[in-house]
Design a protein around this motif. Structure first.
Motif, mmCIF file in Angstrom:
data_model
loop_
_atom_site.group_PDB
_atom_site.id
_atom_site.type_symbol
_atom_site.label_atom_id
_atom_site.label_comp_id
_atom_site.label_asym_id
_atom_site.label_seq_id
_atom_site.Cartn_x
_atom_site.Cartn_y
_atom_site.Cartn_z
ATOM 1 N N THR A 27 0.837 -1.201 0.000
ATOM 2 C CA THR A 27 0.000 0.000 0.000
ATOM 3 C C THR A 27 0.869 1.248 0.000
ATOM 4 O O THR A 27 0.592 2.216 -0.718
ATOM 5 N N LEU A 30 2.371 1.808 -3.480
ATOM 6 C CA LEU A 30 1.369 2.335 -4.419
ATOM 7 C C LEU A 30 1.096 3.820 -4.170
ATOM 8 O O LEU A 30 0.957 4.598 -5.119
ATOM 9 N N LEU A 31 1.037 4.218 -2.909
ATOM 10 C CA LEU A 31 0.843 5.632 -2.584
ATOM 11 C C LEU A 31 2.014 6.460 -3.103
ATOM 12 O O LEU A 31 1.821 7.510 -3.725
ATOM 13 N N ARG A 33 4.126 5.758 -5.556
ATOM 14 C CA ARG A 33 4.078 5.807 -7.027
ATOM 15 C C ARG A 33 3.042 6.815 -7.509
ATOM 16 O O ARG A 33 3.304 7.621 -8.403
ATOM 17 N N THR A 34 1.866 6.790 -6.903
ATOM 18 C CA THR A 34 0.788 7.694 -7.305
ATOM 19 C C THR A 34 1.182 9.149 -7.099
ATOM 20 O O THR A 34 0.991 9.993 -7.984
ATOM 21 N N LEU A 35 1.756 9.475 -5.942
ATOM 22 C CA LEU A 35 2.137 10.862 -5.668
ATOM 23 C C LEU A 35 3.263 11.332 -6.581
ATOM 24 O O LEU A 35 3.255 12.474 -7.042
ATOM 25 N N GLU A 37 3.802 10.263 -9.610
ATOM 26 C CA GLU A 37 3.192 10.452 -10.927
ATOM 27 C C GLU A 37 2.451 11.788 -11.006
ATOM 28 O O GLU A 37 2.274 12.338 -12.093
ATOM 29 N N LEU A 38 2.042 12.325 -9.860
ATOM 30 C CA LEU A 38 1.400 13.639 -9.798
ATOM 31 C C LEU A 38 2.423 14.761 -9.676
ATOM 32 O O LEU A 38 2.079 15.906 -9.409
ATOM 33 N N CYS A 120 6.852 -1.091 -7.013
ATOM 34 C CA CYS A 120 5.506 -1.682 -7.061
ATOM 35 C C CYS A 120 5.518 -2.995 -7.844
ATOM 36 O O CYS A 120 4.917 -3.987 -7.422
#
Length: 124
Positions: A27, A30-31, A33-35, A37-38, A120
């Motif tokens: 988890t 994934l958090l 990676r997401t941040l 990517e932003l 990830c």
């Protein structure tokens, strides 16, 4: 900004090495990676991390020097090189890259997004 990472895993289920701990790590990856990517620069600190002084001036210098990734380490004391370089130095790679890298405290810049994606993928 702080982003709470909600989880249904109880404290008893997230002990180091348990399936819950493994789920928590996935988890977290994934958090991250997401941040990234932003296009966010991320300072991740677990709830049990205590800052004894403001880390932002040090981290700002490292980012200005184009650091992409800074990790906290466990399992050993400060090297003579790190002690001699204080403030504001980093330890030399021969002392700072070991199996004891700790994902409870780290900084990642958007340039490290590919590494976060690989992290990830490795956990899948």
């Amino acid at each position: 900004r702080c982003f709470p990472l909600k989880s249904s895993i109880g404290a008893d289920e997230a002990k180091w090495g348990s399936p819950g701990f493994s789920h928590m790590g996935r988890t977290k990856a994934l958090l991250v990676r997401t941040l990234l990517e932003l296009n966010a620069t991320l300072l991740f600190a677990d709830v049990d991390v205590v800052f004894l002084r403001d880390p932002l001036p040090y981290l700002g210098r490292q980012l200005a020097a184009h650091a992409q990734l800074l990790f906290h380490t466990d399992g050993f004391g400060s090297s003579p090189e790190a002690i001699a370089a204080q403030p504001p130095g980093l330890e030399t790679p021969s002392f700072g890259i070991t199996p004891e890298m700790n994902t409870g405290l780290f900084l990642m810049a958007p340039a490290a997004a590919a590494l976060a994606a690989a992290w990830c993928a490795a956990l899948d």
